[in-house]
Design a protein around this motif. Structure first.
Motif, PDB file in Angstrom:
ATOM      1  N   ASP A   1       0.860  -1.194   0.000  1.00  0.00           N
ATOM      2  CA  ASP A   1       0.000   0.000   0.000  1.00  0.00           C
ATOM      3  C   ASP A   1       0.891   1.238   0.000  1.00  0.00           C
ATOM      4  N   THR A   2       0.860   1.983  -1.093  1.00  0.00           N
ATOM      5  CA  THR A   2       1.732   3.154  -1.238  1.00  0.00           C
ATOM      6  C   THR A   2       1.331   4.308  -0.324  1.00  0.00           C
ATOM      7  N   LEU A   3       0.144   4.239   0.266  1.00  0.00           N
ATOM      8  CA  LEU A   3      -0.482   5.319   1.053  1.00  0.00           C
ATOM      9  C   LEU A   3      -1.096   6.389   0.154  1.00  0.00           C
ATOM     10  N   TYR A   4      -1.019   6.191  -1.154  1.00  0.00           N
ATOM     11  CA  TYR A   4      -1.551   7.173  -2.094  1.00  0.00           C
ATOM     12  C   TYR A   4      -2.768   6.658  -2.859  1.00  0.00           C
ATOM     13  N   ASN A   5      -3.372   5.582  -2.358  1.00  0.00           N
ATOM     14  CA  ASN A   5      -4.598   5.091  -2.984  1.00  0.00           C
ATOM     15  C   ASN A   5      -5.767   6.015  -2.661  1.00  0.00           C
ATOM     16  N   ASP A   6      -6.749   6.054  -3.571  1.00  0.00           N
ATOM     17  CA  ASP A   6      -7.937   6.851  -3.299  1.00  0.00           C
ATOM     18  C   ASP A   6      -8.964   6.007  -2.543  1.00  0.00           C
ATOM     19  N   LEU A   7     -10.041   6.640  -2.135  1.00  0.00           N
ATOM     20  CA  LEU A   7     -11.066   5.962  -1.343  1.00  0.00           C
ATOM     21  C   LEU A   7     -11.643   4.775  -2.095  1.00  0.00           C
ATOM     22  N   GLU A   8     -11.837   4.908  -3.407  1.00  0.00           N
ATOM     23  CA  GLU A   8     -12.407   3.820  -4.198  1.00  0.00           C
ATOM     24  C   GLU A   8     -11.547   2.563  -4.123  1.00  0.00           C
ATOM     25  N   THR A   9     -10.222   2.755  -4.157  1.00  0.00           N
ATOM     26  CA  THR A   9      -9.325   1.603  -4.094  1.00  0.00           C
ATOM     27  C   THR A   9      -9.356   0.952  -2.720  1.00  0.00           C
TER      28      THR A   9
ATOM     29  N   SER B   1       5.541   8.034   7.083  1.00  0.00           N
ATOM     30  CA  SER B   1       4.138   8.361   6.860  1.00  0.00           C
ATOM     31  C   SER B   1       4.018   9.186   5.576  1.00  0.00           C
ATOM     32  N   ARG B   2       2.792   9.311   5.083  1.00  0.00           N
ATOM     33  CA  ARG B   2       2.572  10.113   3.877  1.00  0.00           C
ATOM     34  C   ARG B   2       3.016  11.552   4.122  1.00  0.00           C
ATOM     35  N   GLU B   3       2.753  12.062   5.310  1.00  0.00           N
ATOM     36  CA  GLU B   3       3.141  13.437   5.641  1.00  0.00           C
ATOM     37  C   GLU B   3       4.666  13.588   5.627  1.00  0.00           C
ATOM     38  N   GLU B   4       5.355  12.581   6.162  1.00  0.00           N
ATOM     39  CA  GLU B   4       6.827  12.634   6.175  1.00  0.00           C
ATOM     40  C   GLU B   4       7.383  12.533   4.760  1.00  0.00           C
ATOM     41  N   ILE B   5       6.790  11.694   3.936  1.00  0.00           N
ATOM     42  CA  ILE B   5       7.242  11.558   2.554  1.00  0.00           C
ATOM     43  C   ILE B   5       7.099  12.885   1.816  1.00  0.00           C
ATOM     44  N   GLU B   6       5.955  13.527   1.977  1.00  0.00           N
ATOM     45  CA  GLU B   6       5.711  14.770   1.253  1.00  0.00           C
ATOM     46  C   GLU B   6       6.567  15.915   1.784  1.00  0.00           C
ATOM     47  N   ALA B   7       6.910  15.848   3.082  1.00  0.00           N
ATOM     48  CA  ALA B   7       7.756  16.901   3.660  1.00  0.00           C
ATOM     49  C   ALA B   7       9.218  16.745   3.247  1.00  0.00           C
TER      50      ALA B   7
ATOM     51  N   ASP C   1      11.148  14.791 -12.253  1.00  0.00           N
ATOM     52  CA  ASP C   1      11.760  15.346 -11.047  1.00  0.00           C
ATOM     53  C   ASP C   1      12.892  14.454 -10.558  1.00  0.00           C
ATOM     54  N   ASP C   2      13.959  15.070 -10.068  1.00  0.00           N
ATOM     55  CA  ASP C   2      15.104  14.317  -9.541  1.00  0.00           C
ATOM     56  C   ASP C   2      14.719  13.451  -8.348  1.00  0.00           C
ATOM     57  N   ASN C   3      13.671  13.822  -7.638  1.00  0.00           N
ATOM     58  CA  ASN C   3      13.256  13.077  -6.448  1.00  0.00           C
ATOM     59  C   ASN C   3      12.356  11.877  -6.761  1.00  0.00           C
ATOM     60  N   PHE C   4      12.023  11.686  -8.037  1.00  0.00           N
ATOM     61  CA  PHE C   4      11.071  10.620  -8.352  1.00  0.00           C
ATOM     62  C   PHE C   4      11.613   9.245  -7.991  1.00  0.00           C
ATOM     63  N   LYS C   5      12.902   9.024  -8.200  1.00  0.00           N
ATOM     64  CA  LYS C   5      13.513   7.736  -7.855  1.00  0.00           C
ATOM     65  C   LYS C   5      13.422   7.488  -6.357  1.00  0.00           C
ATOM     66  N   ALA C   6      13.679   8.526  -5.563  1.00  0.00           N
ATOM     67  CA  ALA C   6      13.589   8.392  -4.104  1.00  0.00           C
ATOM     68  C   ALA C   6      12.154   8.140  -3.667  1.00  0.00           C
ATOM     69  N   PHE C   7      11.210   8.776  -4.350  1.00  0.00           N
ATOM     70  CA  PHE C   7       9.793   8.565  -4.049  1.00  0.00           C
ATOM     71  C   PHE C   7       9.391   7.118  -4.332  1.00  0.00           C
ATOM     72  N   SER C   8       9.791   6.602  -5.495  1.00  0.00           N
ATOM     73  CA  SER C   8       9.486   5.216  -5.861  1.00  0.00           C
ATOM     74  C   SER C   8      10.076   4.249  -4.849  1.00  0.00           C
TER      75      SER C   8
ATOM     76  N   ALA D   1      10.761   4.825  -1.700  1.00  0.00           N
ATOM     77  CA  ALA D   1      10.109   4.941  -0.393  1.00  0.00           C
ATOM     78  C   ALA D   1       8.730   4.299  -0.369  1.00  0.00           C
ATOM     79  N   VAL D   2       7.926   4.529  -1.410  1.00  0.00           N
ATOM     80  CA  VAL D   2       6.520   4.109  -1.338  1.00  0.00           C
ATOM     81  C   VAL D   2       6.258   2.713  -1.887  1.00  0.00           C
ATOM     82  N   LYS D   3       7.170   2.186  -2.702  1.00  0.00           N
ATOM     83  CA  LYS D   3       6.875   0.873  -3.293  1.00  0.00           C
ATOM     84  C   LYS D   3       8.042  -0.110  -3.232  1.00  0.00           C
ATOM     85  N   LEU D   4       9.229   0.298  -3.656  1.00  0.00           N
ATOM     86  CA  LEU D   4      10.316  -0.673  -3.794  1.00  0.00           C
ATOM     87  C   LEU D   4      10.812  -1.203  -2.457  1.00  0.00           C
ATOM     88  N   GLU D   5      11.042  -0.313  -1.493  1.00  0.00           N
ATOM     89  CA  GLU D   5      11.512  -0.788  -0.180  1.00  0.00           C
ATOM     90  C   GLU D   5      10.477  -1.663   0.503  1.00  0.00           C
ATOM     91  N   PRO D   6       9.191  -1.278   0.531  1.00  0.00           N
ATOM     92  CA  PRO D   6       8.191  -2.170   1.145  1.00  0.00           C
ATOM     93  C   PRO D   6       8.124  -3.535   0.468  1.00  0.00           C
TER      94      PRO D   6
END
Length: 208
Positions: free
Chosen positions: A64-72, A95-101, A110-117, A119-124
């Motif tokens: 769970d990336t923490l970025y799913n919508d309510l429907e998902t 947390s989602r708040e920590e990721i966005e901060a 964006d240069d941060n896209f690799k770090a985002f990927s 954090a939210v999917k590859l490491e989990p």
């Protein structure tokens, strides 16, 4: 059957003419150490309903990336309740708040896209594999989804030597839509993967 001795090319040719349920049944006999992964995406009900028929206790890995919508999230809960899924949920360490901060919600350029990927999917997902140590991994990847997936087949090996089984690999969207209708299964119309971002882009975990 010992996994190390499986001739993948031979079995891919043999399984290509088989129905998904026959493929699942064959792969189920290989080992007791198996998982199925899901993002509870558009056609997730198809694979999960079939896997539940063959093995109600199979470990269902949900990153769970923490970025799913309510429907998902509602779609996920409906399938979990309907099939009594043995869910193993993995989420980012932040947390989602920590990721966005710290990383933000970057776009593909964006240069941060690799770090985002990461954090939210590859490491989990790596954490899930390290903890569960599966020998067989059922997936819902299909041909024509991404350039990378076009080079795969019903059976393939992960970088860690896990046998990946994709029972619906050769099915089109139209065939899946018909299956949903005929079997009265729900479709998650609003699913969006923040890592995949584009329809024909690889989400990341299948590169592992």
């Amino acid at each position: 059957m010992i996994l190390e001795n499986i001739d993948i090319d031979y079995w891919n040719a043999k399984l290509k003419s088989k129905a998904p349920n026959e493929i699942i049944q064959w792969a189920m006999g290989l080992t007791n150490n198996k998982i199925v992964t899901t993002s509870f995406g558009v056609y997730s009900a198809i694979l999960l309903s079939n896997m539940a028929k063959h093995d109600p206790k199979i470990k269902v890995v949900w990153c769970d990336t923490l970025y799913n919508d309510l429907e998902t999230y509602e779609h996920a809960q409906k399938l979990i309740d309907t099939y009594g899924l043995n869910i193993h949920k993995y989420q980012p360490l932040l947390s989602r708040e920590e990721i966005e901060a710290t990383i933000g919600l970057p776009n593909l350029e964006d240069d941060n896209f690799k770090a985002f990927s990461e954090a939210v999917k590859l490491e989990p997902f790596r954490r899930a594999l390290n903890e569960l140590q599966p020998e067989v991994w059922f997936t819902n990847i299909r041909v024509r989804q991404t350039e990378y997936r076009d080079k795969k087949d019903i059976l393939s090996l992960s970088k860690d030597g896990i046998l990946k089984v994709s029972p619906f690999y050769y099915w089109s969207d139209q065939e899946l839509d018909q299956y949903l209708e005929e079997n009265q299964l729900p479709k998650n119309h609003g699913y969006f993967d923040p890592v995949k971002a584009l329809k024909n882009r690889e989400c990341g975990i299948h590169l592992q």
